[in-house]
Design an enzyme around this catalytic site. Sequence first.
Site, PDB file in Angstrom:
ATOM      1  N   ASP A 190       0.777  -1.190   0.048  1.00  0.00           N
ATOM      2  CA  ASP A 190       0.069  -0.068  -0.217  1.00  0.00           C
ATOM      3  C   ASP A 190       0.815   1.232  -0.026  1.00  0.00           C
ATOM      4  O   ASP A 190       1.817   1.160   0.380  1.00  0.00           O
ATOM      5  CB  ASP A 190      -0.898  -0.075   1.084  1.00  0.00           C
ATOM      6  N   ASP A 192       0.601   4.045   1.618  1.00  0.00           N
ATOM      7  CA  ASP A 192       0.379   4.896   2.605  1.00  0.00           C
ATOM      8  C   ASP A 192       1.142   4.084   3.824  1.00  0.00           C
ATOM      9  O   ASP A 192       1.032   4.864   4.948  1.00  0.00           O
ATOM     10  CB  ASP A 192      -0.995   5.110   3.005  1.00  0.00           C
ATOM     11  N   TRP A 253     -13.392   0.162  -1.142  1.00  0.00           N
ATOM     12  CA  TRP A 253     -12.825  -0.211  -0.197  1.00  0.00           C
ATOM     13  C   TRP A 253     -13.561  -1.349   0.641  1.00  0.00           C
ATOM     14  O   TRP A 253     -14.454  -1.432   0.986  1.00  0.00           O
ATOM     15  CB  TRP A 253     -12.750   1.128   0.905  1.00  0.00           C
ATOM     16  N   GLU A 256     -11.186  -7.136  -0.032  1.00  0.00           N
ATOM     17  CA  GLU A 256     -10.406  -7.909  -1.000  1.00  0.00           C
ATOM     18  C   GLU A 256      -9.137  -8.706  -0.400  1.00  0.00           C
ATOM     19  O   GLU A 256      -9.011  -9.786  -0.736  1.00  0.00           O
ATOM     20  CB  GLU A 256      -9.868  -6.876  -2.236  1.00  0.00           C
ATOM     21  N   ASP A 257      -8.869  -8.064   0.698  1.00  0.00           N
ATOM     22  CA  ASP A 257      -7.761  -8.580   1.379  1.00  0.00           C
ATOM     23  C   ASP A 257      -8.245  -9.871   2.333  1.00  0.00           C
ATOM     24  O   ASP A 257      -7.595 -10.893   2.272  1.00  0.00           O
ATOM     25  CB  ASP A 257      -6.875  -7.872   2.470  1.00  0.00           C
ATOM     26  N   MET A 283       1.407   4.503   9.127  1.00  0.00           N
ATOM     27  CA  MET A 283       0.347   4.989   8.272  1.00  0.00           C
ATOM     28  C   MET A 283       0.561   6.461   7.966  1.00  0.00           C
ATOM     29  O   MET A 283       0.288   7.187   9.057  1.00  0.00           O
ATOM     30  CB  MET A 283      -1.090   4.561   8.342  1.00  0.00           C
ATOM     31  N   HIS A 286      -4.277  10.428   6.610  1.00  0.00           N
ATOM     32  CA  HIS A 286      -4.926  11.202   5.581  1.00  0.00           C
ATOM     33  C   HIS A 286      -6.694  10.677   5.683  1.00  0.00           C
ATOM     34  O   HIS A 286      -7.152   9.824   6.595  1.00  0.00           O
ATOM     35  CB  HIS A 286      -4.391  10.504   4.333  1.00  0.00           C
ATOM     36  N   ARG A 288     -10.054   9.357   4.087  1.00  0.00           N
ATOM     37  CA  ARG A 288     -10.732   8.539   3.079  1.00  0.00           C
ATOM     38  C   ARG A 288     -10.796   9.184   1.671  1.00  0.00           C
ATOM     39  O   ARG A 288     -11.090  10.262   1.554  1.00  0.00           O
ATOM     40  CB  ARG A 288     -12.049   7.957   3.459  1.00  0.00           C
TER      41      ARG A 288
HETATM   42  C1  BGN Z   1     -11.906  -5.156   7.677  1.00  0.00           C
HETATM   43  C2  BGN Z   1     -12.062  -5.361   6.036  1.00  0.00           C
HETATM   44  C3  BGN Z   1     -10.702  -5.195   5.485  1.00  0.00           C
HETATM   45  C4  BGN Z   1      -9.950  -4.332   6.160  1.00  0.00           C
HETATM   46  C5  BGN Z   1      -9.710  -4.281   7.490  1.00  0.00           C
HETATM   47  C6  BGN Z   1      -8.873  -3.189   8.308  1.00  0.00           C
HETATM   48  C7  BGN Z   1     -14.313  -6.127   5.414  1.00  0.00           C
HETATM   49  C8  BGN Z   1     -14.865  -7.284   4.965  1.00  0.00           C
HETATM   50  C9  BGN Z   1     -15.821  -7.704   6.040  1.00  0.00           C
HETATM   51  C10 BGN Z   1     -16.669  -9.049   5.781  1.00  0.00           C
HETATM   52  N1  BGN Z   1     -12.846  -6.414   5.587  1.00  0.00           N
HETATM   53  O1  BGN Z   1     -13.155  -5.155   8.211  1.00  0.00           O
HETATM   54  O2  BGN Z   1     -10.868  -4.996   3.842  1.00  0.00           O
HETATM   55  O3  BGN Z   1      -8.482  -4.229   5.461  1.00  0.00           O
HETATM   56  O4  BGN Z   1     -11.193  -4.263   7.848  1.00  0.00           O
HETATM   57  O5  BGN Z   1      -9.165  -1.926   7.839  1.00  0.00           O
HETATM   58  O6  BGN Z   1     -14.742  -5.085   5.578  1.00  0.00           O
END
Ligand code: BGN
Length: 353
Positions: A190, A192, A253, A256-257, A283, A286, A288
């Site tokens: 990332d 940031d 946002w 995906e992770d 981080m 900043h 959103r």
């Molecule tokens: C989580 C997010 C992640 C994010 C982290 C940290 C979701 C999916 C929920 C089912 N995942 O809650 O993508 O990296 O927070 O901010 O929202």
Amino acid sequence: MLSPRADRRCFFMCLAASQLLFLLLMYRRGASSVFQGIFGANPIWDYSKTQDVYTNLSLFIPDPGAVRAQYCPVTSPILVGPLTITFPKPPSLKKIRVKNPYVTSGGFYSPRHCYGRYRTAVIIPHRKREAHLRTLLYYLHPFLQRQQLHYAIFVVHQTGNATFNRAKLLNIGVREALRYNDWDCLILHDVDLIPENDYNLYICDDYYPKHLSSAMDKFQYSLPYWAYFGGVSALTPDQFMKINGFPNTFWGWGGEDDDIAMRIRLSGLSITRTPLNLGRYKMIPHDRDSGNEENNYRYNQLQNTRRNWKDDGMNSLDFQLLSREKTELYTNITVDIGEAPVIPTRARKWKIF
Ligand code: BGN
């Protein structure tokens, strides 16, 4: 109550089973990482005493005409540990160039007095974050040089105003980076996040995808939840292909992770992590971004990862390459990745946690 004989037999069987388990762990993870995991071999870092990442860096680059005769040592002798990370005015590109005279066109670097043992590509998804990018480059170039890596930095820039798609940009970055070299390790980074300790090596684990940003300041230097895989991660090209890369279908946002973490498990791998006292990141403060609004469908999408991961990823990656440009500090890949599909409003927004 067992007879003494049965008791003894049970004891020996348990002993044999635990030894077998131990040997299996050693075989799969490597002896040193098992010992480190169990006995916590990591030093205790004192983050109240930090050093500038550029400290004496030029002293470690001897005679420019010297002939490289051997590989760099397994552990670089010029690491300093905790680094001073502050966020005053973002540095200019010129200042970063002057401080990194041995970085060549496209953001490539090789140690000058030994052969870099590890070849690492750093891939950064980006849009309208020029100031953050400059700050990251200012800290990352010397950080990677201290680790004596043979490295290059690729920035994948999404054009247009469609919703941001981090994971798809990372897929593109991997495909493009592999055109330039047979990298040992892909660092998905990332824009940031700034690493705080140069012993947090940007090299891959031989066996498993590695989560490097295990302790971010915004989460009080701990994991927000056990399966968290956001921020900065390291995968070998083989590991990346085994999980079919990252999903292309998470626009905006979040989520995906979590999909990536799930496809790692579904493909039979697991996640390894930099220990918390080493995987520290700051981080850059900043608000959103606009154009990266919350993905309201992520809960629904995550319900379907098991079904979709083999069809959504590197094997379905589709984009338009607009330019490949070697700037002085990084290779800039500009792409048009299309737009998020319109999803009917009746699509459910399930919460799964
Ligand atoms: C989580 C997010 C992640 C994010 C982290 C940290 C979701 C999916 C929920 C089912 N995942 O809650 O993508 O990296 O927070 O901010 O929202």
